[in-house]
Design a protein around this motif. Structure first.
Motif, short mmCIF file in Angstrom:
data_model
loop_
_atom_site.label_atom_id
_atom_site.label_comp_id
_atom_site.label_asym_id
_atom_site.label_seq_id
_atom_site.Cartn_x
_atom_site.Cartn_y
_atom_site.Cartn_z
N ARG A 172 0.69 -1.17 0.09
CA ARG A 172 0.17 -0.12 0.15
C ARG A 172 0.83 1.55 -0.03
O ARG A 172 0.53 2.30 -0.65
N GLN A 173 1.90 1.56 0.78
CA GLN A 173 2.82 2.42 0.91
C GLN A 173 3.27 2.85 -0.44
O GLN A 173 3.41 3.90 -0.88
N GLY A 174 3.85 1.52 -1.14
CA GLY A 174 4.44 1.91 -2.64
C GLY A 174 3.34 2.31 -3.63
O GLY A 174 3.54 3.21 -4.47
N ASN A 175 2.21 1.83 -3.45
CA ASN A 175 1.08 2.26 -4.34
C ASN A 175 0.65 3.53 -4.27
O ASN A 175 0.71 4.39 -5.00
N LEU A 176 0.70 4.18 -2.74
CA LEU A 176 0.43 5.61 -2.56
C LEU A 176 1.64 6.48 -2.92
O LEU A 176 1.16 7.61 -3.63
N LYS A 177 2.60 5.94 -2.97
CA LYS A 177 3.83 6.69 -3.53
C LYS A 177 3.60 7.02 -4.75
O LYS A 177 3.92 8.08 -5.21
N GLU A 178 3.42 5.75 -5.56
CA GLU A 178 3.17 5.97 -6.94
C GLU A 178 2.10 6.80 -7.46
O GLU A 178 1.93 7.77 -8.30
N LEU A 179 1.00 6.82 -6.62
CA LEU A 179 -0.35 7.55 -6.82
C LEU A 179 -0.01 9.16 -6.64
O LEU A 179 -0.40 10.05 -7.44
N ARG A 180 0.73 9.40 -5.46
CA ARG A 180 1.17 10.89 -5.25
C ARG A 180 1.90 11.38 -6.38
O ARG A 180 1.86 12.59 -6.91
N ALA A 181 2.95 10.49 -7.10
CA ALA A 181 3.86 10.92 -8.00
C ALA A 181 3.14 11.38 -9.31
O ALA A 181 3.64 12.05 -10.15
N LEU A 182 1.90 10.95 -9.54
CA LEU A 182 1.13 11.31 -10.70
C LEU A 182 0.45 12.57 -10.64
O LEU A 182 0.35 13.32 -11.60
N HIS A 183 0.63 13.17 -9.57
CA HIS A 183 0.40 14.68 -9.36
C HIS A 183 -1.22 14.90 -9.89
O HIS A 183 -1.26 15.85 -10.67
N LEU A 184 -2.04 14.18 -9.51
CA LEU A 184 -3.29 14.39 -9.79
C LEU A 184 -4.08 15.52 -9.57
O LEU A 184 -3.82 16.06 -8.53
#
Length: 181
Positions: free
Chosen positions: A101-113
């Motif tokens: 989950r931590q990795g997924n949230l890091k990836e999600l934040r990196a998208l700068h949605l």
């Protein structure tokens, strides 16, 4: 109140810790109990969450952003996670769930949605057109649904032991709320 991305991320961040606090050091009979035939134990719920974290949520986020409605999401095996269940103890499942989950949230934040990105659409195999905002809201609500489920399963182990207080304990009167708990 209309949840925004920050609220959704706040819930997603807390999901693994909530399950960990509830289950990490519980005696095994409580992590493997069920509500009966064909129902899930708390341990299996965590295996399911880990499976979804590995194969579903971010894959669908990327699909919406990269392909939109041109590519239908791969169907989710809702029973996925059985292999992890066989191989891992509840503490290992919880730790792995938190790490993925931590990795997924890091990836999600990196998208700068941006708020406009939440209106972007993809194609679900059963529901048809869905938005990224709906997907993210579902991800957070999925955790809450399973927290509810785990609480209900654990409470049901005390169904008879609570005696006359049962009428005041709503969790003991609650039935599953999803098509397949």
């Amino acid at each position: 109140m209309k949840p925004d991305l920050d609220m959704t991320l706040a819930l997603l961040e807390r999901g693994p810790a909530a399950f960990d606090a509830l289950l990490h050091t519980l005696p095994e009979p409580l992590t493997t109990c069920t509500e009966g035939e064909d129902s899930w134990s708390p341990r299996y719920v965590v295996a399911h969450l880990l499976y979804c974290e590995r194969v579903d949520w971010m894959r669908r986020v990327r699909s919406i952003l990269e392909h939109g409605e041109l590519k239908t999401f791969e169907p989710l095996d809702r029973e996925g996670g059985r292999e992890q269940l066989k191989a891992m103890k509840v503490a290992e499942l919880l730790n792995e769930f938190a790490a993925v989950r931590q990795g997924n949230l890091k990836e999600l934040r990196a998208l700068h949605l941006q708020p406009t990105d939440l209106e972007r659409t993809g194609k679900h195999p059963a529901f048809g057109i869905v938005t990224l905002g709906q997907l993210l809201a579902t991800w957070a609500t999925h955790d809450l649904t399973h927290l509810h489920q785990v609480s209900r399963v654990l409470a049901r182990q005390y169904d008879k032991e609570v005696g006359p207080w049962k009428r005041y304990l709503g969790v003991l009167h609650c039935e599953g709320h999803s098509e397949r708990d």
